[in-house]
Every structure is written in structure tokens, then in C-alpha cells.
Motif scaffolding. Structure first.
Motif, PDB file in Angstrom:
ATOM      1  N   THR A 119       0.827  -1.204   0.000  1.00 37.17           N
ATOM      2  CA  THR A 119       0.000   0.000   0.000  1.00 37.17           C
ATOM      3  C   THR A 119       0.861   1.254   0.000  1.00 37.17           C
ATOM      4  OG1 THR A 119      -1.820  -1.140   1.107  1.00 37.17           O
ATOM      5  CG2 THR A 119      -1.758   1.262   1.307  1.00 37.17           C
ATOM      6  N   ASP A 120       1.920   1.239   0.779  1.00 34.43           N
ATOM      7  CA  ASP A 120       2.821   2.384   0.862  1.00 34.43           C
ATOM      8  C   ASP A 120       3.372   2.728  -0.525  1.00 34.43           C
ATOM      9  OD1 ASP A 120       5.232   4.007   1.395  1.00 34.43           O
ATOM     10  OD2 ASP A 120       4.844   3.508   3.490  1.00 34.43           O
ATOM     11  N   GLU A 121       3.925   1.739  -1.202  1.00 37.60           N
ATOM     12  CA  GLU A 121       4.493   1.981  -2.526  1.00 37.60           C
ATOM     13  C   GLU A 121       3.403   2.378  -3.524  1.00 37.60           C
ATOM     14  OE1 GLU A 121       6.945  -1.079  -4.115  1.00 37.60           O
ATOM     15  OE2 GLU A 121       8.328  -1.094  -2.409  1.00 37.60           O
ATOM     16  N   GLU A 140       5.911  12.653 -16.232  1.00 38.55           N
ATOM     17  CA  GLU A 140       6.514  11.347 -16.504  1.00 38.55           C
ATOM     18  C   GLU A 140       7.376  10.965 -15.313  1.00 38.55           C
ATOM     19  OE1 GLU A 140       9.816   9.568 -19.588  1.00 38.55           O
ATOM     20  OE2 GLU A 140       8.167  10.749 -20.450  1.00 38.55           O
ATOM     21  N   PHE A 141       7.385   9.679 -14.981  1.00 34.03           N
ATOM     22  CA  PHE A 141       8.187   9.245 -13.835  1.00 34.03           C
ATOM     23  C   PHE A 141       8.572   7.785 -13.993  1.00 34.03           C
ATOM     24  CE2 PHE A 141       3.982   7.802 -12.677  1.00 34.03           C
ATOM     25  CZ  PHE A 141       4.200   6.615 -11.982  1.00 34.03           C
ATOM     26  N   SER A 142       9.560   7.388 -13.208  1.00 28.41           N
ATOM     27  CA  SER A 142       9.936   5.986 -13.044  1.00 28.41           C
ATOM     28  C   SER A 142       9.945   5.686 -11.554  1.00 28.41           C
ATOM     29  CB  SER A 142      11.306   5.700 -13.651  1.00 28.41           C
ATOM     30  OG  SER A 142      11.295   5.931 -15.051  1.00 28.41           O
ATOM     31  N   PHE A 143       9.788   4.414 -11.216  1.00 32.72           N
ATOM     32  CA  PHE A 143       9.724   4.022  -9.803  1.00 32.72           C
ATOM     33  C   PHE A 143      10.305   2.617  -9.672  1.00 32.72           C
ATOM     34  CE2 PHE A 143       7.881   2.063  -6.075  1.00 32.72           C
ATOM     35  CZ  PHE A 143       7.847   3.081  -5.134  1.00 32.72           C
ATOM     36  N   GLU A 144      11.184   2.446  -8.703  1.00 31.13           N
ATOM     37  CA  GLU A 144      11.713   1.126  -8.391  1.00 31.13           C
ATOM     38  C   GLU A 144      11.568   0.885  -6.902  1.00 31.13           C
ATOM     39  OE1 GLU A 144      15.563   0.182  -9.823  1.00 31.13           O
ATOM     40  OE2 GLU A 144      15.195   0.947 -11.856  1.00 31.13           O
ATOM     41  N   GLU A 193      10.246  -2.331  -3.728  1.00 28.34           N
ATOM     42  CA  GLU A 193      10.262  -3.755  -3.360  1.00 28.34           C
ATOM     43  C   GLU A 193       9.184  -4.528  -4.103  1.00 28.34           C
ATOM     44  OE1 GLU A 193       9.670  -6.530   0.663  1.00 28.34           O
ATOM     45  OE2 GLU A 193       9.711  -4.330   0.825  1.00 28.34           O
ATOM     46  N   HIS A 194       8.056  -3.886  -4.358  1.00 24.97           N
ATOM     47  CA  HIS A 194       6.916  -4.588  -4.950  1.00 24.97           C
ATOM     48  C   HIS A 194       6.596  -4.146  -6.375  1.00 24.97           C
ATOM     49  CE1 HIS A 194       6.112  -6.102  -0.919  1.00 24.97           C
ATOM     50  NE2 HIS A 194       6.150  -4.866  -0.464  1.00 24.97           N
ATOM     51  N   PHE A 195       6.955  -2.909  -6.733  1.00 22.99           N
ATOM     52  CA  PHE A 195       6.598  -2.374  -8.037  1.00 22.99           C
ATOM     53  C   PHE A 195       7.818  -1.736  -8.702  1.00 22.99           C
ATOM     54  CE2 PHE A 195       2.748  -1.949  -5.388  1.00 22.99           C
ATOM     55  CZ  PHE A 195       1.843  -2.687  -6.152  1.00 22.99           C
ATOM     56  N   THR A 196       7.898  -1.930 -10.020  1.00 28.18           N
ATOM     57  CA  THR A 196       8.899  -1.247 -10.833  1.00 28.18           C
ATOM     58  C   THR A 196       8.206  -0.743 -12.092  1.00 28.18           C
ATOM     59  OG1 THR A 196      10.719  -2.619 -10.009  1.00 28.18           O
ATOM     60  CG2 THR A 196      11.056  -1.458 -12.103  1.00 28.18           C
ATOM     61  N   PHE A 197       8.318   0.561 -12.340  1.00 28.15           N
ATOM     62  CA  PHE A 197       7.742   1.173 -13.522  1.00 28.15           C
ATOM     63  C   PHE A 197       8.763   2.111 -14.142  1.00 28.15           C
ATOM     64  CE2 PHE A 197       3.955   0.347 -10.858  1.00 28.15           C
ATOM     65  CZ  PHE A 197       3.194  -0.399 -11.755  1.00 28.15           C
ATOM     66  N   HIS A 198       8.786   2.151 -15.470  1.00 27.62           N
ATOM     67  CA  HIS A 198       9.712   3.029 -16.172  1.00 27.62           C
ATOM     68  C   HIS A 198       8.955   3.923 -17.149  1.00 27.62           C
ATOM     69  CE1 HIS A 198      13.175   0.941 -14.521  1.00 27.62           C
ATOM     70  NE2 HIS A 198      12.675  -0.221 -14.930  1.00 27.62           N
ATOM     71  N   ASN A 199       9.301   5.205 -17.100  1.00 28.89           N
ATOM     72  CA  ASN A 199       8.795   6.181 -18.081  1.00 28.89           C
ATOM     73  C   ASN A 199       7.279   6.137 -18.213  1.00 28.89           C
ATOM     74  OD1 ASN A 199      11.577   4.866 -19.669  1.00 28.89           O
ATOM     75  ND2 ASN A 199      11.594   6.978 -18.906  1.00 28.89           N
TER      76      ASN A 199
END
Length: 347
Positions: free
Chosen positions: A131-133, A146-150, A152-158
Motif C-alpha cells: 500500500t505504501d508503494e 513522466e516518472f519511473s519508480f523502483e 520492493e513490490h513495483f517497478t515502472f519506467h517512463n
């Protein structure tokens, strides 16, 4: 003080109404809540895999409500965050915010029912960190081009999330939280607290303390309070009608809370109110279900407010299996006699 109604769209298997009929009647009532009775907020709540069809899909219903109304705020109390992809959910929320022209409030929670986590194949131990992430990602979707995120549970790029919400800089986030790390998360990431009868009475005070710890405006906390009530000119008569529904409701939550505590602690579980409610007399001893006169409802809300100020108050709008028209009497009486006596209270 704002006033709202909470809908779960439950339709017990022995109900004479089909689900399409219940949905239609309830949406008609929501339209009347805005146009005829002057309620400020409409909230919807989520659970899954319940025989009575407890609403599992909040965003489609929020969109339907947005299309039928023009001024009420529409919120989720709560949406079970671990069961949703955060980018996809952020898109859906933004669409609802645009349909409603900026009236949507996002209320996430971590969830607790063991069968929901097993059916969705989500490790319940990580519901808090998921939930936090997820909420961090949703905020980025709404605020950043636009953003990226890495994590423990989710990784997203661009990621480019469109459309953006009407509300700026983003949709408000009101967390459903009762204790511990959930209250800290609400203070750290959120804009307000959704407080229920299932939470410890000191939860709002702890939320305020956490706001102070995080350097946020703890002197003006945003808190919403929720109760189970029915405003009546003849409480004894109406309790006879509503009592079987209250027993059904209490037994369901008692079972869910017992499963939750057993899963967490591996011990003999406590249940709703400390013991399983077998009879209507057991439900009456719980004290959670208030069927009372307008004056008694006013005193009830004032007593809650005296414990901790809140800026909005809501209650369950249709008890399971009860004809929505029965509850329409309660809503009209609340609007005519209760709300005017409490409007000047300030959160």
C-alpha cells in the motif's frame, strides 16, 4: 460539518430484489440525497467474494454516481489497495475525477480478510508496504508528467499517466487506518483519516501526533467519522424491522475479524465486540447499531465530536437486505432535523 452516506450495495441471498434492481434503487436514492436532502458526500466501500455481492468494484460505481450527481463529493471508504495495480487505478481515479469535475476523494486501506488475499494471490504479510508503494506511485501519476519508480513490490519506467485529475495538484488521499503503522502511513502520505467504529477510540489522537512528527499541520487535522445509525420517529418500531439486518451485519464482521486475528496471531481469536453475536440481544449489547430519535442522534454525534473534532460525519445508508425506501425515511429525517443542528460544528 459535512454529512455523508456510505454504500456497500449488499444484497443477501434471500432478498426479494435482484442486484440490478438494488443498484437502480440505490442510485436513485443517491441522486435524492444530493438534490432533496442536501447531503455533502457519498462514499462506497469494497470487499470481495461475499455471497451477498458486497461491492467489489468501486471505480465503476463511483463513475455511475458521478454521472447522476453534480455537487456531492464521491469517495472510497475504503478501497483495498493491495488488490489493484497502482498505475491502472490512478488512471481510473483520474477518469472519475474528470467525470465528476473534481469531486473525487481517494480512500485506500490495506485490507484484512484472509480469503481475499489468498484468492488474489497476494502475500498478506506485505499489505502495508504494498500500500505504501502503491499510493506513492499513484501520487506520481497524478502530479508528474513522466516518472519511473523502483521499489520492493513495483517497478515502472517512463510512465505517462493521462488524463490528469481536475483537482490540483492531485486527488486528495484519505486513508482508512485504525492503529500502528497504518496511522503513521496515513499521516505521512495522506491528507486525512477515515475513522470507523472498528478503530480504537484513540486512533484520531495518534493520527494527530503522527502529523506533528512528520511536520504537517497537526493543529488542523482532516478527520472523518463513521457510525451505524437510523434516524427514526419511532425507534422501537423501526428496530424490530432492522434488527435482523443488524444481526446479519454483526455476524459477518465478527467472522471476518476473527479470521483476521487468528491469521495474525495464531491464537484463539477475539471477535466483533469480544464474543460472537448469536442473537439480537447480543447485537444490542454491542451498542454499534443506533436506531434513535433525531434528538438522540444529535447527542450521539456531539458526544463523538467531544472526544475528537472531525470535519465530516457519515453513516451506513442501506443496511443489508432492507428496502432502500425504508432508509429514505431515515435520511430525510436526518436532513431535516439532525444536520441543521450540527452544521456549525467545525473540524
Amino acid at each position: 460539518m459535512r454529512f455523508g452516506l456510505l454504500y456497500d450495495f449488499r444484497n443477501p441471498v434471500d432478498s426479494p430484489r435482484s442486484t440490478p434492481t438494488l443498484y437502480a434503487q440505490t442510485l436513485d436514492q443517491i441522486a435524492a440525497a444530493e438534490s432533496d436532502w442536501g447531503f455533502d458526500d457519498i462514499w462506497v466501500t469494497e470487499h470481495h467474494f461475499i455471497d451477498d455481492g458486497y461491492l467489489p468494484a468501486l471505480l465503476p460505481m463511483a463513475a455511475a454516481i458521478a454521472a447522476r450527481t453534480s455537487s456531492v463529493r464521491i469517495g472510497t471508504f475504503v478501497l483495498l489497495q493491495p488488490f489493484h495495480n497502482p498505475v491502472r487505478l490512478a488512471e481510473d481515479c483520474a477518469v472519475v475525477d474528470n467525470i465528476s469535475n473534481g469531486r473525487f476523494l481517494f480512500g485506500p486501506g490495506v485490507g484484512y480478510r484472509y480469503p481475499e488475499f489468498t484468492s488474489f494471490n497476494i502475500d498478506r504479510r506485505y499489505r502495508g508496504s504494498i500500500t505504501d508503494e502503491a499510493v506513492q506511485i499513484m501520487i506520481k501519476c497524478w502530479e508528474e508528467d513522466e516518472f519511473s519508480f523502483e521499489g520492493e513490490h513495483f517497478t515502472f519506467h517512463n510512465v505517462r499517466c493521462t488524463p490528469k485529475p481536475v483537482q490540483k495538484p492531485r486527488i486528495p488521499v484519505w486513508f482508512g487506518a485504525t492503529q500502528g503503522e497504518a496511522l503513521r502511513r496515513a499521516a505521512r502520505l495522506g491528507d486525512g483519516l477515515l475513522h470507523t467504529i472498528a478503530a480504537p477510540p484513540d486512533a484520531p489522537a495518534k493520527f494527530v501526533q503522527h502529523l506533528k512528527e512528520y511536520g504537517k499541520d497537526w493543529r488542523n487535522p482532516h478527520i472523518l467519522n463513521m457510525s451505524l445509525l437510523f434516524t427514526s420517529e419511532n425507534p422501537e418500531r423501526d428496530w424490530q424491522l432492522l434488527a435482523p439486518s443488524a444481526l446479519y451485519h454483526a455476524q459477518g464482521y465478527a467472522t471476518w475479524y476473527a479470521q483476521d486475528q487468528n491469521w495474525q496471531q495464531g491464537t484463539t481469536p477475539a471477535t466483533f465486540g469480544g464474543s460472537y453475536p448469536h442473537t439480537i440481544e447480543d447485537v444490542e449489547r454491542l451498542g454499534h447499531y443506533l436506531v434513535a430519535t433525531p434528538d438522540e442522534i444529535i447527542q450521539h454525534i456531539k458526544a463523538l465530536y467531544a472526544q475528537y473534532p472531525f470535519e465530516a460525519f457519515l453513516y451506513t445508508a442501506v443496511w443489508p437486505g432492507i428496502d432502500p425506501e425504508v432508509h429514505a425515511r431515515s435520511h430525510q429525517l436526518f436532513a431535516e432535523e439532525v444536520a441543521p443542528a450540527l452544521r456549525d460544528l467545525e473540524g
